[in-house]
Motif scaffolding. Structure first.
Motif, PDB file in Angstrom:
ATOM      1  N   TYR A 402       0.803  -1.224   0.000  1.00 16.93           N
ATOM      2  CA  TYR A 402       0.000   0.000   0.000  1.00 16.93           C
ATOM      3  C   TYR A 402       0.839   1.279   0.000  1.00 16.93           C
ATOM      4  O   TYR A 402       0.304   2.383  -0.013  1.00 16.93           O
ATOM      5  CB  TYR A 402      -0.967   0.006   1.194  1.00 16.93           C
ATOM      6  N   ARG A 405       0.177   3.878  -2.783  1.00 14.17           N
ATOM      7  CA  ARG A 405      -1.051   4.623  -2.566  1.00 14.17           C
ATOM      8  C   ARG A 405      -0.825   5.742  -1.544  1.00 14.17           C
ATOM      9  O   ARG A 405      -1.254   6.873  -1.725  1.00 14.17           O
ATOM     10  CB  ARG A 405      -2.138   3.664  -2.069  1.00 14.17           C
ATOM     11  N   ASP A 408       1.169   8.523  -3.112  1.00 15.28           N
ATOM     12  CA  ASP A 408       0.387   9.375  -4.010  1.00 15.28           C
ATOM     13  C   ASP A 408      -0.537  10.304  -3.239  1.00 15.28           C
ATOM     14  O   ASP A 408      -0.725  11.460  -3.622  1.00 15.28           O
ATOM     15  CB  ASP A 408      -0.412   8.510  -4.997  1.00 15.28           C
ATOM     16  N   ALA A 409      -1.086   9.769  -2.149  1.00 18.01           N
ATOM     17  CA  ALA A 409      -1.953  10.611  -1.324  1.00 18.01           C
ATOM     18  C   ALA A 409      -1.158  11.788  -0.762  1.00 18.01           C
ATOM     19  O   ALA A 409      -1.610  12.931  -0.781  1.00 18.01           O
ATOM     20  CB  ALA A 409      -2.548   9.800  -0.174  1.00 18.01           C
TER      21      ALA A 409
END
Ligand SMILES: Nc1ncnc2c1ncn2[C@@H]1O[C@H](COP(=O)(O)OP(=O)(O)OP(=O)(O)O)[C@@H](O)[C@H]1O
Ligand SMILES: [Mg+2]
Length: 449
Positions: A402, A405, A408-409
């Protein structure tokens, strides 16, 4: 009453007020005992340590651990409270009041522990006490060794503790319990930043003579800057622990703190301390000559004076931290006030990998991957990465899975942040402080997220 023999002992240079006296003194009070007293004085050497002295508890412990006269002990109960509220009691026995005999390196020592019933140490409420060690004069060199051994032994037991002081009016007060020292290598900084800082402080600490010979004030200022949660405070605490310094925290926003008080506090700094000024930008945004004080009680010139310091004999180490170096007045950063500036930034690839390894010791491969994902373009603070890894502390594979992700957040968040920062800056021209405030709140928010 101080005499002979211990001049070269490091303990004495360290300022422990131990006294070496002739034993004859007491005997000399007896009429007619003068000759005998003189003979005694020549034959024996005495070392007195009072309960006011930091060496006192070392000596007591040492005596206890050597066995002494183990039939005469007194109980000492210590309470330890933990962060989670748990309280643990610990019983130790210390030699009872009276005389004990013990041998050390082939020499006999008489140990007399005395208690003054009428005198009470006001700061601790405990009775005034002293321990007197007596041995043959020819063995008196053993005092130094004995003290050193007692000190080392006791330090070993106290190991891992840093004392934190905060300013209370005109005094430094111990803040909370001494904290367990954080190992220096548990704070991971990029590249060799940590080593550079350790070397610099060590070098400085050991070069008193160099400074004195050249008439240069014996002080050094450090400024650590960078985004929140990257390890500035943690590193300073760990560094203090590593070098066995205590930490004196000063809050320049403190309303009761005036220039005079600041000066006074600097004059009465506990020995062997680092002064820590946190978030120095919050106290002094770029100086406006018309509003020197900004509603604070310490003036900007008061701060500069404190950093310049009147000739101080004790070494002075000042660490400052800020998230916004760009808001600091250049006058603050002149050599002599701030000598070393280090940027402590977002986690690099190495840092991310090492943090991962701290969570999952055996997962070198996954750690490398995590490092590449999070660190090839440093976005996250170590605090954020730590928070993230906590979520997956049972599953290193999920943590890696993860990670993109999460990255990118953070990235999209960073864009938003940059935009609102620009917004803040255009506002800044109209009313000076709000832009800085916005930036600071925003930064804090992301640190928390
Ligand atoms: N480089 C690092 N290595 C290991 N842990 C870190 C590091 N940086 C931050 N942390 C962890 O994140 C938390 C916050 O770190 P710290 O308070 O030192 O950040 P800071 O740089 O002083 O932030 P701020 O600017 O907000 O004061 C701590 O719990 C610390 O353990
Ligand atoms: Mg901090």
């Amino acid at each position: 009453a101080a005499s002979g023999g211990l001049g070269g002992n490091p303990l004495f240079h360290a300022g422990f007020g131990l006294m070496l006296m002739g034993t004859g003194l007491a005997l000399a009070r007896n009429a007619g005992g003068k000759v005998l007293a003189e003979a005694q004085r020549r034959a024996f050497a005495t070392l007195e340590v009072t309960s006011k002295d930091p060496g006192y508890k070392w000596i007591l412990q040492w005596i206890r651990d050597r066995g002494g006269n183990s039939r005469h002990l007194s109980l000492e109960t210590k309470f330890r409270s933990f962060e989670n509220g748990r309280v643990e009691t610990e019983f130790t026995y210390v030699p009872a009041v009276g005389a004990h005999f013990l041998s050390y390196r082939g020499a006999w020592f008489k140990v007399t522990r005395a208690r003054e019933k009428e005198m009470v140490d006001l700061s601790s409420g405990s009775p005034w006490e002293s321990v007197v060690l007596t041995t043959r004069n020819r063995n008196r060199h053993l005092f130094g060794e004995l003290l050193n051994e007692a000190k080392q032994m006791s330090l070993k037991q106290e190991a891992g503790k840093t004392v934190i002081y905060t300013a209370l009016m005109t005094e430094w007060k111990v803040f909370g319990n001494p904290r367990r020292r954080r190992p220096l290598n548990s704070v991971m900084l990029a590249g060799n930043t940590a080593q550079k800082l350790v070397d610099d402080v060590t070098e400085f600490s050991s070069s008193a003579k160099w400074y004195v010979d050249r008439g240069i004030p014996f002080r050094r200022g450090y400024l650590l800057h960078g985004p929140p949660g990257c390890g500035k405070t943690s590193f300073i605490m760990a560094l203090a622990g590593h070098l066995e310094y205590n930490v004196c925290i000063l809050n320049l926003n403190d309303k009761g703190l005036t220039d005079d008080r600041l000066n006074h506090l600097m004059a009465v700094l506990p020995p062997h301390s680092i002064v820590l000024l946190e978030d120095i930008d919050a106290a002094f945004v770029k100086r406006d000559p018309r509003v020197e004080r900004y509603g604070q009680s310490v003036s900007f010139s008061g701060l500069l004076n404190m950093l310049d310091g009147a000739a101080s004999t004790e070494r002075r180490l000042v660490f400052m931290t800020t998230n916004h170096i760009e808001l600091l007045d250049p006058a603050l950063m002149r050599p002599g006030r701030v000598d070393v500036i280090e940027y402590i930034g977002q986690a690099s690839e190495d840092q991310a990998r090492n943090l991962f390894l701290k969570f999952f010791h055996a997962e070198a491969q996954l750690a490398a991957e995590f490092g590449r994902i999070m660190g090839s373009e440093p976005l996250a603070s170590m605090a954020q990465l730590q928070g993230y890894l906590m979520l997956y502390k049972k599953s290193p594979t999920s943590a890696v899975k993860y990670a993109p992700r999460f990255r990118d957040a953070l990235k999209s968040h960073a864009v938003e942040e940059a935009q609102s920062l620009n917004q803040g800056e255009s506002d800044e021209n109209e009313h000076t402080s709000s832009g800085a405030d916005d930036a600071a709140t925003l930064a804090k928010k992301t640190a928390a997220s």
